[in-house]
Scaffold this motif. Structure first.
Motif, PDB file in Angstrom:
ATOM      1  N   LYS A  94      12.702  -8.286   1.521  1.00 36.00           N
ATOM      2  CA  LYS A  94      12.399  -9.602   2.063  1.00 36.00           C
ATOM      3  C   LYS A  94      12.341 -10.643   0.933  1.00 36.00           C
ATOM      4  N   SER A  95      11.725 -10.254  -0.174  1.00 41.96           N
ATOM      5  CA  SER A  95      11.515 -11.206  -1.270  1.00 41.96           C
ATOM      6  C   SER A  95      12.821 -11.604  -1.947  1.00 41.96           C
ATOM      7  N   VAL A  96      13.833 -10.742  -1.903  1.00 38.50           N
ATOM      8  CA  VAL A  96      15.088 -11.131  -2.551  1.00 38.50           C
ATOM      9  C   VAL A  96      16.092 -11.722  -1.551  1.00 38.50           C
ATOM     10  N   ARG A  97      15.937 -11.362  -0.291  1.00 38.88           N
ATOM     11  CA  ARG A  97      16.825 -11.968   0.710  1.00 38.88           C
ATOM     12  C   ARG A  97      16.509 -13.433   0.903  1.00 38.88           C
ATOM     13  N   ASN A  98      15.225 -13.700   0.967  1.00 34.37           N
ATOM     14  CA  ASN A  98      14.833 -15.081   1.154  1.00 34.37           C
ATOM     15  C   ASN A  98      13.606 -15.428   0.304  1.00 34.37           C
ATOM     16  N   PRO A  99      13.866 -15.601  -0.989  1.00 35.18           N
ATOM     17  CA  PRO A  99      12.748 -15.811  -1.913  1.00 35.18           C
ATOM     18  C   PRO A  99      11.877 -17.012  -1.529  1.00 35.18           C
ATOM     19  N   GLU A 100      12.513 -18.088  -1.070  1.00 35.79           N
ATOM     20  CA  GLU A 100      11.735 -19.286  -0.738  1.00 35.79           C
ATOM     21  C   GLU A 100      10.705 -18.986   0.344  1.00 35.79           C
ATOM     22  N   ASN A 101      11.196 -18.332   1.408  1.00 32.89           N
ATOM     23  CA  ASN A 101      10.265 -18.004   2.498  1.00 32.89           C
ATOM     24  C   ASN A 101       9.164 -17.077   2.031  1.00 32.89           C
ATOM     25  N   PHE A 102       9.574 -16.109   1.228  1.00 35.89           N
ATOM     26  CA  PHE A 102       8.600 -15.120   0.793  1.00 35.89           C
ATOM     27  C   PHE A 102       7.480 -15.774  -0.013  1.00 35.89           C
ATOM     28  N   TRP A 103       7.866 -16.531  -1.054  1.00 34.94           N
ATOM     29  CA  TRP A 103       6.831 -17.101  -1.931  1.00 34.94           C
ATOM     30  C   TRP A 103       6.050 -18.206  -1.231  1.00 34.94           C
ATOM     31  N   GLU A 104       6.693 -18.855  -0.294  1.00 38.05           N
ATOM     32  CA  GLU A 104       5.980 -19.869   0.480  1.00 38.05           C
ATOM     33  C   GLU A 104       4.839 -19.236   1.273  1.00 38.05           C
ATOM     34  N   GLU A 105       5.127 -18.079   1.866  1.00 40.07           N
ATOM     35  CA  GLU A 105       4.099 -17.383   2.634  1.00 40.07           C
ATOM     36  C   GLU A 105       2.923 -16.969   1.757  1.00 40.07           C
ATOM     37  N   VAL A 106       3.257 -16.423   0.592  1.00 39.47           N
ATOM     38  CA  VAL A 106       2.185 -15.993  -0.322  1.00 39.47           C
ATOM     39  C   VAL A 106       1.357 -17.215  -0.737  1.00 39.47           C
TER      40      VAL A 106
ATOM     41  N   ILE B 273       8.131  -7.143  -6.852  1.00 41.03           N
ATOM     42  CA  ILE B 273       8.539  -7.995  -5.734  1.00 41.03           C
ATOM     43  C   ILE B 273       9.103  -9.324  -6.253  1.00 41.03           C
ATOM     44  N   GLY B 274      10.273  -9.690  -5.756  1.00 41.79           N
ATOM     45  CA  GLY B 274      10.843 -10.989  -6.116  1.00 41.79           C
ATOM     46  C   GLY B 274      11.658 -10.988  -7.399  1.00 41.79           C
ATOM     47  N   ILE B 275      11.658  -9.880  -8.137  1.00 42.01           N
ATOM     48  CA  ILE B 275      12.358  -9.850  -9.426  1.00 42.01           C
ATOM     49  C   ILE B 275      13.717  -9.173  -9.268  1.00 42.01           C
ATOM     50  N   GLN B 276      14.762  -9.858  -9.714  1.00 45.46           N
ATOM     51  CA  GLN B 276      16.123  -9.347  -9.548  1.00 45.46           C
ATOM     52  C   GLN B 276      16.766  -9.059 -10.897  1.00 45.46           C
ATOM     53  N   PRO B 277      16.562  -7.858 -11.436  1.00 42.71           N
ATOM     54  CA  PRO B 277      17.146  -7.542 -12.740  1.00 42.71           C
ATOM     55  C   PRO B 277      18.641  -7.237 -12.634  1.00 42.71           C
TER      56      PRO B 277
ATOM     57  N   VAL C  62       9.025  -5.127   1.567  1.00 44.38           N
ATOM     58  CA  VAL C  62       8.628  -6.441   1.039  1.00 44.38           C
ATOM     59  C   VAL C  62       9.608  -6.878  -0.049  1.00 44.38           C
ATOM     60  N   TYR C  63      10.063  -5.917  -0.865  1.00 46.27           N
ATOM     61  CA  TYR C  63      11.019  -6.263  -1.917  1.00 46.27           C
ATOM     62  C   TYR C  63      12.292  -6.866  -1.317  1.00 46.27           C
TER      63      TYR C  63
ATOM     64  N   LYS D  27       0.778  -1.241   0.000  1.00 49.11           N
ATOM     65  CA  LYS D  27       0.000   0.000   0.000  1.00 49.11           C
ATOM     66  C   LYS D  27       0.807   1.287   0.000  1.00 49.11           C
ATOM     67  N   HIS D  28       2.065   1.218   0.319  1.00 45.54           N
ATOM     68  CA  HIS D  28       2.875   2.440   0.211  1.00 45.54           C
ATOM     69  C   HIS D  28       4.328   2.092  -0.089  1.00 45.54           C
ATOM     70  N   LEU D  29       5.073   3.129  -0.486  1.00 49.51           N
ATOM     71  CA  LEU D  29       6.411   2.908  -1.035  1.00 49.51           C
ATOM     72  C   LEU D  29       7.354   2.235  -0.028  1.00 49.51           C
ATOM     73  N   GLU D  30       7.277   2.661   1.210  1.00 53.45           N
ATOM     74  CA  GLU D  30       8.136   2.037   2.216  1.00 53.45           C
ATOM     75  C   GLU D  30       7.847   0.541   2.325  1.00 53.45           C
ATOM     76  N   GLU D  31       6.560   0.239   2.276  1.00 54.17           N
ATOM     77  CA  GLU D  31       6.179  -1.168   2.352  1.00 54.17           C
ATOM     78  C   GLU D  31       6.708  -1.931   1.139  1.00 54.17           C
ATOM     79  N   TYR D  32       6.655  -1.287  -0.042  1.00 55.49           N
ATOM     80  CA  TYR D  32       7.225  -1.937  -1.233  1.00 55.49           C
ATOM     81  C   TYR D  32       8.699  -2.282  -1.008  1.00 55.49           C
ATOM     82  N   PHE D  33       9.463  -1.298  -0.537  1.00 56.12           N
ATOM     83  CA  PHE D  33      10.893  -1.565  -0.342  1.00 56.12           C
ATOM     84  C   PHE D  33      11.129  -2.664   0.693  1.00 56.12           C
TER      85      PHE D  33
END
Ligand code: ATP
Ligand code: MG
Length: 635
Positions: free
Chosen positions: A18-30, A428-432, A15-16, A7-13
């Motif tokens: 989190k999603s790249v530090r530990n992708p497995e945990n992140f996507w598992e939760e979703v 979220i989760g994408i590492q270009p 969550v982002y 919902k806001h930019l800080e939250e994006y950063f």
């Protein structure tokens, strides 16, 4: 806290990270919180980009249709799932509720079964944008058959190639299709194609136009009577996470199309999650994506992503110009559309017309605008922002590919500040990564290079049907341990990405790498220009020089062409630099495009280099007639 709706930019950063530090945990939760599984996974992710092999949620079992339909029945049974707007505005729209969708999908699934279709069989779907198209996809998914949708504007030959490539056992089509004022005889195209397709055993024909058509004994069956006799219940086949869900061929902008294979669990999780966030979708919204389901945009963001979220998704059968150029805006007003997701080619075409068409309609229901398919040029961006969004509705410029399954780089509306021509931040989760020609990653900001992705994401294609070597060679051999997108990109001072065009189209002039998008952008800013494409051609001194194909808006044609050429080059000098000035400018009546509306620069390149003996695969070309005209008038 749930990570499902940002919902806001800080939250994006947050969550982002989190999603790249530990992708497995992140996507598992979703995956855990938001979907229905028959059986839980044993392992979230295993991957090896060398082979390449990627597996998400291995060991899990599910059926995507239970997630897209069944689980909504209790809370949203009467809600409209699919809102069908016919080609003819006088024909009433159809509101198909989740309950009705459930019944119709099950009936179709039972018909497929009764015609001998089993799990793993390939079913080719060649239908116009009528409800049967979405229902056919879901019916295949219900029983575990692999759908292969071919856009119903392709020729017999292109259809046959795709049917044969995947050895499809069944074809689902219709007696005809409406496109604006025209009625197309789809069945005749099918009959032509099937002369060279041995794998097809059955053809199911939906009735739409009541054209007189030929029905081949023992092969062709009318769909409706079979549906009428079918049960409205069909239990969903439990699918393994990595079972193929569908095959879909790329648009063919750069060469022979590739049959990308998408699998079940990861595709579902990622398309649903991106849909929710990138459109900031809310329960009462009415979402309209104008793409055809024959393209990946339609698969992911008309059918699977929206339905997995219990959304109302609009299917439009017609074209933006029929009965006149106000049709899109009329539909927005009529159905109180909140989200409009379309393509730069459509925006440019509509912007060329009288603004009266827009002003006639109340567009105040709109909240979010989207763009996909090509780089959106600055002028089109502003036109869309000013006249359609009234500067109130953020534009999400979504960069992604058939291969990626879902949106990869995009603003999140009301979260990421937008910037014209920039797709902005990785989702979220994408590492270009941007790479140089030597294969080194270019770090830092204010740089440009070749766009790669460093880490797997759930909806990536797993292979090219029947040709894993081509999959590896095309995407995983250019850079070690990275997925190569084929596109070039810039990263600005704050880390926003701008796609500059396909790497194949990059032109080296006097040692400088020039992407097509920024130069075309500068040309299109000229008030007399509607659309343009630039390519390189060999030049003794510079190595390459630039050749521009420019299509004018009507009023531009009365102006002096030499003056126009000077003005266009001045515009380029001001915006990009003198190095990018065009040596030749040819005024054209149209640009060659793929059937998905993208400019096919490879053909223009051949014409500019006077190498027109073999234009390559032109079966995906929408308007072959302009090619001849451009050749006849080449400079
Ligand atoms: P083929 O791969 O057969 O040549 P294609 O690349 O046109 O065809 P798609 O998968 O439909 O097939 O298109 C993906 C491509 O479209 C991207 O690689 C990129 O070049 C372009 N594209 C899509 N969205 C955007 C966008 N928002 N901005 C810039 N370019 C985009
Ligand atoms: Mg491509």
């Amino acid at each position: 806290m749930s990570n499902y709706h940002i919902k806001h930019l800080e939250e994006y950063f947050q969550v982002y990270r989190k999603s790249v530090r530990n992708p497995e945990n992140f996507w598992e939760e979703v995956a855990e919180e938001h979907f229905l599984w028959r059986k839980r996974w044993d392992n979230v992710l295993s991957w090896d980009f060398k082979k390449p092999e990627v597996k998400w949620f291995e060991g899990a079992e599910l059926n995507i249709t239970e997630n897209c339909i069944d689980r909504h029945l209790r809370t949203r049974g009467d809600k409209t799932a699919i809102l069908f707007e016919p080609n003819n505005p006088d024909e009433p729209a159809q509101h198909i509720s989740y309950q009705q969708l459930y019944e119709r999908v099950n009936q179709m699934a039972n018909v497929l079964k009764s015609q001998g279709i089993e799990k793993g069989d390939r079913v080719c779907i060649y239908l116009p944008m009528i409800p049967e198209l979405a229902i056919a996809l879901l019916a295949c998914a219900r029983i575990g058959a692999i759908h292969s949708v071919v856009f119903a504007g392709f020729s017999s030959k292109a259809l046959a190639t795709r049917i044969n490539d995947a050895s499809c056992k069944m074809l689902i089509t219709s007696d005809g299709s409406y496109r604006g004022s025209k009625t197309l005889d789809l069945k005749a195209i099918v009959d032509g194609a099937l002369e060279s397709c041995e794998s097809i055993e059955t053809v199911l024909v939906a009735e739409r136009t009541k054209n007189k058509i030929h029905m081949k004994e023992g092969r062709d069956l009318w769909l409706q009577p079979l549906l009428d006799d079918a049960e409205v219940k069909c239990s969903a086949e439990p699918m393994k996470a990595e079972d193929p869900l569908f095959i879909l061929y790329t648009s063919g902008s750069t060469g022979r199309p590739k049959g990308m294979v998408h699998t079940t669990a990861g595709y579902m999780v990622y398309t649903a999650y991106t849909f929710k966030n990138i459109f900031q979708y809310r329960e009462t919204d009415v979402y309209w994506c104008t793409a055809d389901i024959g393209w990946i945009t339609g698969h992911s963001y008309i059918v699977y992503g929206p339905l997995a979220n219990g959304a109302t998704t609009v299917m439009f059968e017609g074209v933006p110009s029929y009965p006149d150029f106000s049709r899109f805006w009329e539909i927005v007003e009529k159905h109180q559309i909140t989200h409009l997701y379309t393509a730069p080619t459509a925006i440019r075409a509509l912007a060329k017309e009288n603004i009266e068409y827009v002003e006639r309609h109340d567009l105040s229901s709109l909240k979010v605008l989207g763009s996909v398919g090509e780089p959106i040029n600055e002028e089109a961006w502003h036109w869309y922002n000013d006249n359609i969004g009234k500067k109130q509705s953020p534009i999400v410029d979504t960069w992604w590919q058939t291969e990626t399954g879902g949106i990869m780089i995009s603003p999140i509306p009301f979260v990421t500040p937008t910037k014209p021509t920039y797709a902005t931040l990785p989702f979220i989760g994408i590492q270009p990564a941007l790479m140089d020609e030597e294969g080194k990653e270019i770090k830092g900001n204010q740089v440009d290079g070749r766009l790669c992705i460093k880490f797997p994401w759930p909806s990536m294609a797993r292979t090219i049907w029947g040709d894993h070597d081509r999959y590896r060679d095309t995407y995983f051999s250019a850079y070690e341990n990275k997925y190569f997108t084929g596109d070039g990109a810039m990263r600005d001072e704050v880390g926003y990405y701008r796609i500059t065009g396909r790497v194949d189209d990059v032109i080296i002039v006097s040692g400088h790498n020039l992407g097509t998008a920024p130069i075309e952008d500068a040309i299109n800013e000229h008030p007399a220009v509607a659309e343009s494409a630039i390519v390189g051609f060999p030049h003794d001194v510079k190595g390459n020089a630039l050749y521009g194909y420019v299509m004018l808006k009507e009023f531009g044609e009365t102006r002096n062409q030499d003056n126009l050429r000077k003005e266009i080059n001045q515009q380029i000098t001001d915006k990009v630099g003198p190095i990018a000035k065009l040596d030749k400018i040819q005024f054209v009546n149209g640009l060659p495009k793929t059937r998905s509306g993208k400019i096919m620069r490879r053909i223009l390149r051949k014409i500019a280099s006077k190498d027109t003996s073999n234009l390559g695969d032109t079966s995906t070309l929408l308007n072959p007639e302009v090619v001849q005209e451009i050749m006849d008038n080449a400079l």
